[in-house]
Design a protein around this motif. Structure first.
Motif, mmCIF file in Angstrom:
data_model
loop_
_atom_site.group_PDB
_atom_site.id
_atom_site.type_symbol
_atom_site.label_atom_id
_atom_site.label_comp_id
_atom_site.label_asym_id
_atom_site.label_seq_id
_atom_site.Cartn_x
_atom_site.Cartn_y
_atom_site.Cartn_z
ATOM 1 N N ILE A 26 39.583 52.923 26.610
ATOM 2 C CA ILE A 26 38.635 53.974 28.430
ATOM 3 C C ILE A 26 37.518 53.361 28.501
ATOM 4 C CG2 ILE A 26 36.509 55.311 28.208
ATOM 5 C CD1 ILE A 26 38.361 57.442 26.951
ATOM 6 N N ARG A 27 37.138 51.609 27.656
ATOM 7 C CA ARG A 27 36.016 50.567 28.275
ATOM 8 C C ARG A 27 37.165 49.676 29.419
ATOM 9 N NH1 ARG A 27 34.743 51.221 22.224
ATOM 10 N NH2 ARG A 27 32.474 52.511 22.350
ATOM 11 N N ALA A 28 38.226 49.782 29.107
ATOM 12 C CA ALA A 28 38.994 48.690 29.893
ATOM 13 C C ALA A 28 39.370 49.236 31.287
ATOM 14 C CB ALA A 28 40.563 48.490 29.441
ATOM 15 N N HIS A 29 39.492 50.252 31.120
ATOM 16 C CA HIS A 29 39.468 50.922 33.261
ATOM 17 C C HIS A 29 37.662 51.003 33.451
ATOM 18 C CE1 HIS A 29 40.277 53.758 35.876
ATOM 19 N NE2 HIS A 29 39.579 54.734 35.525
ATOM 20 N N ARG A 30 36.712 51.501 32.414
ATOM 21 C CA ARG A 30 35.551 51.524 33.259
ATOM 22 C C ARG A 30 35.559 49.985 33.603
ATOM 23 N NH1 ARG A 30 31.395 51.436 28.322
ATOM 24 N NH2 ARG A 30 32.041 49.241 28.433
ATOM 25 N N ASP A 31 35.868 49.028 32.970
ATOM 26 C CA ASP A 31 35.209 47.405 33.112
ATOM 27 C C ASP A 31 35.670 47.447 34.040
ATOM 28 O OD1 ASP A 31 33.064 48.154 30.899
ATOM 29 O OD2 ASP A 31 34.484 46.920 29.319
ATOM 30 N N SER A 32 37.078 47.728 35.066
ATOM 31 C CA SER A 32 37.550 47.083 36.047
ATOM 32 C C SER A 32 36.282 46.506 37.398
ATOM 33 C CB SER A 32 38.071 48.255 36.549
ATOM 34 O OG SER A 32 39.353 48.364 35.629
ATOM 35 N N THR A 33 36.326 45.859 37.826
ATOM 36 C CA THR A 33 36.324 45.205 39.012
ATOM 37 C C THR A 33 36.299 44.572 39.993
ATOM 38 O OG1 THR A 33 33.781 44.355 39.400
ATOM 39 C CG2 THR A 33 34.813 43.782 37.807
ATOM 40 N N GLY A 34 36.219 44.423 41.245
ATOM 41 C CA GLY A 34 36.641 43.584 42.167
ATOM 42 C C GLY A 34 37.844 44.399 42.386
ATOM 43 N N HIS A 35 38.813 43.867 42.728
ATOM 44 C CA HIS A 35 40.192 44.794 43.621
ATOM 45 C C HIS A 35 40.741 45.778 42.522
ATOM 46 C CE1 HIS A 35 39.999 43.363 47.774
ATOM 47 N NE2 HIS A 35 39.003 41.546 46.521
ATOM 48 N N ASP A 36 40.431 45.062 41.224
ATOM 49 C CA ASP A 36 41.016 45.706 39.853
ATOM 50 C C ASP A 36 40.749 47.900 40.265
ATOM 51 O OD1 ASP A 36 42.403 44.183 39.587
ATOM 52 O OD2 ASP A 36 41.221 43.797 37.365
ATOM 53 N N LEU A 37 39.197 48.135 41.154
ATOM 54 C CA LEU A 37 39.394 49.022 40.809
ATOM 55 C C LEU A 37 39.772 49.894 42.095
ATOM 56 C CD1 LEU A 37 35.422 48.811 41.353
ATOM 57 C CD2 LEU A 37 36.193 49.357 40.281
ATOM 58 N N CYS A 38 40.948 49.098 43.301
ATOM 59 C CA CYS A 38 41.553 49.642 43.380
ATOM 60 C C CYS A 38 43.076 50.146 43.863
ATOM 61 C CB CYS A 38 41.927 49.036 45.185
ATOM 62 S SG CYS A 38 40.529 48.580 45.999
ATOM 63 N N TRP A 39 43.372 49.770 42.152
ATOM 64 C CA TRP A 39 44.652 49.936 41.828
ATOM 65 C C TRP A 39 44.781 51.393 40.643
ATOM 66 C CZ3 TRP A 39 48.130 47.584 43.109
ATOM 67 C CH2 TRP A 39 48.268 45.769 44.368
ATOM 68 N N HIS A 40 46.017 52.075 40.434
ATOM 69 C CA HIS A 40 46.112 53.529 39.555
ATOM 70 C C HIS A 40 46.329 52.274 38.601
ATOM 71 C CE1 HIS A 40 50.248 51.618 40.862
ATOM 72 N NE2 HIS A 40 50.529 52.885 39.416
ATOM 73 N N HIS A 41 46.182 52.937 37.360
ATOM 74 C CA HIS A 41 46.265 52.171 36.094
ATOM 75 C C HIS A 41 46.791 52.816 34.782
ATOM 76 C CE1 HIS A 41 42.149 50.103 36.800
ATOM 77 N NE2 HIS A 41 42.165 50.736 38.016
#
Length: 94
Positions: A26-41
């Motif tokens: 959950i932290r890895a997902h929460r801490d996504s930033t930049g273009h990583d926010l646009c991707w499915h996980h």
């Protein structure tokens, strides 16, 4: 059938380890930033014990891009002081 029934068989130590594993995901997902926010996980989905490939439905390009714009506008509203990550997406996908 209860998809979480397997938890009932775990010891306290195993449950604590599972909680830590889930929190890390959950932290890895929460801490996504930049273009990583646009991707499915899929890594986040992979934390679940049931192994399946999600059936992802993708909207047509114009609707998809409008959704991206709305998401970015929501970030402007909800995080107006967030720093800018001004770089192009360059990762090559296989």
């Amino acid at each position: 059938m209860d998809p979480d029934r397997d938890l009932e068989q775990l010891s306290r130590d195993q449950l604590v380890a599972e909680v830590k594993r889930l929190r890390a995901g959950i932290r890895a997902h929460r801490d996504s930033t930049g273009h990583d926010l646009c991707w499915h996980h899929p890594n986040l989905w992979g934390l679940l014990p049931e192994r399946l490939t999600p059936e992802v439905a993708v909207p047509p390009w114009p609707k998809f891009l409008r959704g991206c714009l709305r998401y970015r506008e929501a970030l402007d509203r909800e995080l107006p002081d967030a720093p800018s990550a001004d770089f192009e997406y360059t990762k090559d996908e296989p």
